[in-house]
Design a protein around this motif. Structure first.
Motif, mmCIF file in Angstrom:
data_model
loop_
_atom_site.group_PDB
_atom_site.id
_atom_site.type_symbol
_atom_site.label_atom_id
_atom_site.label_comp_id
_atom_site.label_asym_id
_atom_site.label_seq_id
_atom_site.Cartn_x
_atom_site.Cartn_y
_atom_site.Cartn_z
ATOM 1 N N UNK A 158 8.540 11.714 -2.562
ATOM 2 C CA UNK A 158 7.700 10.950 -1.628
ATOM 3 C C UNK A 158 6.437 10.412 -2.310
ATOM 4 N N UNK A 159 5.756 11.282 -3.043
ATOM 5 C CA UNK A 159 4.420 10.918 -3.565
ATOM 6 C C UNK A 159 4.474 10.063 -4.822
ATOM 7 N N UNK A 160 5.551 10.178 -5.599
ATOM 8 C CA UNK A 160 5.548 9.488 -6.894
ATOM 9 C C UNK A 160 6.773 8.602 -7.139
ATOM 10 N N UNK A 161 7.971 9.131 -6.866
ATOM 11 C CA UNK A 161 9.163 8.330 -7.212
ATOM 12 C C UNK A 161 9.334 7.175 -6.230
ATOM 13 N N UNK A 162 9.146 7.440 -4.931
ATOM 14 C CA UNK A 162 9.276 6.342 -3.950
ATOM 15 C C UNK A 162 8.263 5.224 -4.239
ATOM 16 N N UNK A 163 6.989 5.528 -4.475
ATOM 17 C CA UNK A 163 6.050 4.445 -4.815
ATOM 18 C C UNK A 163 6.472 3.664 -6.069
ATOM 19 N N UNK A 164 7.025 4.375 -7.071
ATOM 20 C CA UNK A 164 7.461 3.672 -8.292
ATOM 21 C C UNK A 164 8.610 2.718 -7.975
ATOM 22 N N UNK A 165 9.569 3.173 -7.183
ATOM 23 C CA UNK A 165 10.719 2.314 -6.835
ATOM 24 C C UNK A 165 10.251 1.141 -5.972
ATOM 25 N N UNK A 166 9.414 1.428 -4.983
ATOM 26 C CA UNK A 166 8.950 0.342 -4.100
ATOM 27 C C UNK A 166 8.150 -0.689 -4.889
ATOM 28 N N UNK B 288 0.867 -1.188 0.000
ATOM 29 C CA UNK B 288 0.000 0.000 0.000
ATOM 30 C C UNK B 288 0.902 1.235 0.000
ATOM 31 N N UNK B 289 0.996 1.881 -1.145
ATOM 32 C CA UNK B 289 1.749 3.136 -1.235
ATOM 33 C C UNK B 289 0.825 4.254 -0.761
ATOM 34 N N UNK B 290 0.911 4.543 0.545
ATOM 35 C CA UNK B 290 -0.020 5.485 1.169
ATOM 36 C C UNK B 290 0.645 6.808 1.571
ATOM 37 N N UNK B 291 1.930 6.773 1.949
ATOM 38 C CA UNK B 291 2.573 8.004 2.451
ATOM 39 C C UNK B 291 2.487 9.099 1.395
#
Ligand SMILES: NC(=O)c1ccc[n+]([C@@H]2O[C@H](COP(=O)([O-])OP(=O)(O)OC[C@H]3O[C@@H](n4cnc5c(N)ncnc54)[C@H](OP(=O)(O)O)[C@@H]3O)[C@@H](O)[C@H]2O)c1
Length: 240
Positions: A99-107, A73-76
């Motif tokens: 935080x909102x876009x690149x981190x969710x893509x990497x995760x 769940x990419x929530x942060x």
């Protein structure tokens, strides 16, 4: 066992979702945030600043056994600097996109690489926003990150379909929730954000939804087969 990775698990929607999932003894929750506020024997916390991409790149998803279900769940997320383009602090542009876009893509990339071929159901649930689907002045960076998350999810869904993968992906707008993000929005300067009175009224008139209620709605999207089909979705799609 069911394994849930939840970013932003320390407060707001992410904490409510973690608390809710931990009520079920078959669930194990891995939370990622800068602070830890969930204490439970089936909760594992990683202290991480997800706007720092070196920290994101260094995050290793753990080895898992007996996987019935694995969910990311990419929530942060943050609304960022609520200002007109021209007035925004550049570092805040970088932090908010990270935080909102690149981190969710990497995760998500690492999640699929690590768990894609494991047994069990696999879901990537991205917490998006109506702001990614409608332009709101003063929120350029926030709207852009959420629109990016919607498109990231749609492209991923196409790839999964072509590859015959059983991984499911959703980009879910959770509605308006009574969290610190709304406090930050109400604290913006009127000259930078023409809609501010509407958001002040949401709070005054009791229109903001308690995060524990939204968490129950979000859980339905991870458990009801009929809700796992439309990649772009909203809690407003729920009819009961
Ligand atoms: N609230 C709303 O009305 C609303 C509406 C639509 C969409 N959303 C979306 O819902 C999601 C959750 O928002 P919320 O309202 O629950 O916000 P919130 O109460 O402010 O919580 C944000 C969470 O993200 C974490 N976080 C923030 N910056 C971080 C960082 N640099 N590194 C790691 N974690 C970080 C925070 O933990 P730490 O501070 O401990 O790091 C916290 O757990 C967001 O994606 C938001 O865009 C909210």
């Amino acid at each position: 066992m069911n394994y849930y990775f939840i970013t932003g698990s320390s407060k707001g929607l992410g904490k409510s979702l973690s608390d809710l999932l931990l009520k079920d003894s078959t669930n194990i929750v891995y939370g990622l945030a800068r602070t830890c506020s969930v204490k439970h024997e089936r909760y594992h916390h990683t202290t991480i600043d997800l706007s720092n991409l070196d920290e994101v790149l260094n995050y290793d998803f753990p080895e898992l056994e007996k996987t019935d279900k694995i969910v990311l769940v990419n929530n942060a997320g943050v609304v960022g600097d609520v200002k007109r383009v021209g007035n925004i602090d550049n570092q805040k542009i970088i932090d908010c996109y990270s935080l909102n876009l690149i981190a969710p893509a990497i995760l998500t990339n690492n999640f699929i690489a690590k768990y894609g071929s494991l047994d069990g159901e696999k879901i990537v649930l991205n917490i998006s926003s109506g702001a990614g689907r409608n332009p709101i002045d003063g929120w350029n960076v926030y709207c852009s990150t959420k629109a990016g998350m919607d498109m990231f999810s749609q492209v991923l869904k196409e790839e999964l379909k072509i590859d015959g993968s059983n991984i499911k992906v959703l980009s879910l707008a959770p509605g308006i929730i009574d969290t610190d993000m709304q406090v930050k929005i109400r604290g913006a300067a009127k000259e930078e954000f023409s809609n501010i009175d509407r958001f002040i009224d949401y709070k005054k008139e009791g229109d903001l939804v308690a995060p524990d209620i939204t968490a129950k709605q979000v859980l339905r999207f991870m458990t009801e087969e009929g809700l796992l089909t439309n990649v772009l979705c909203s809690v407003r799609d729920l009819t009961n």
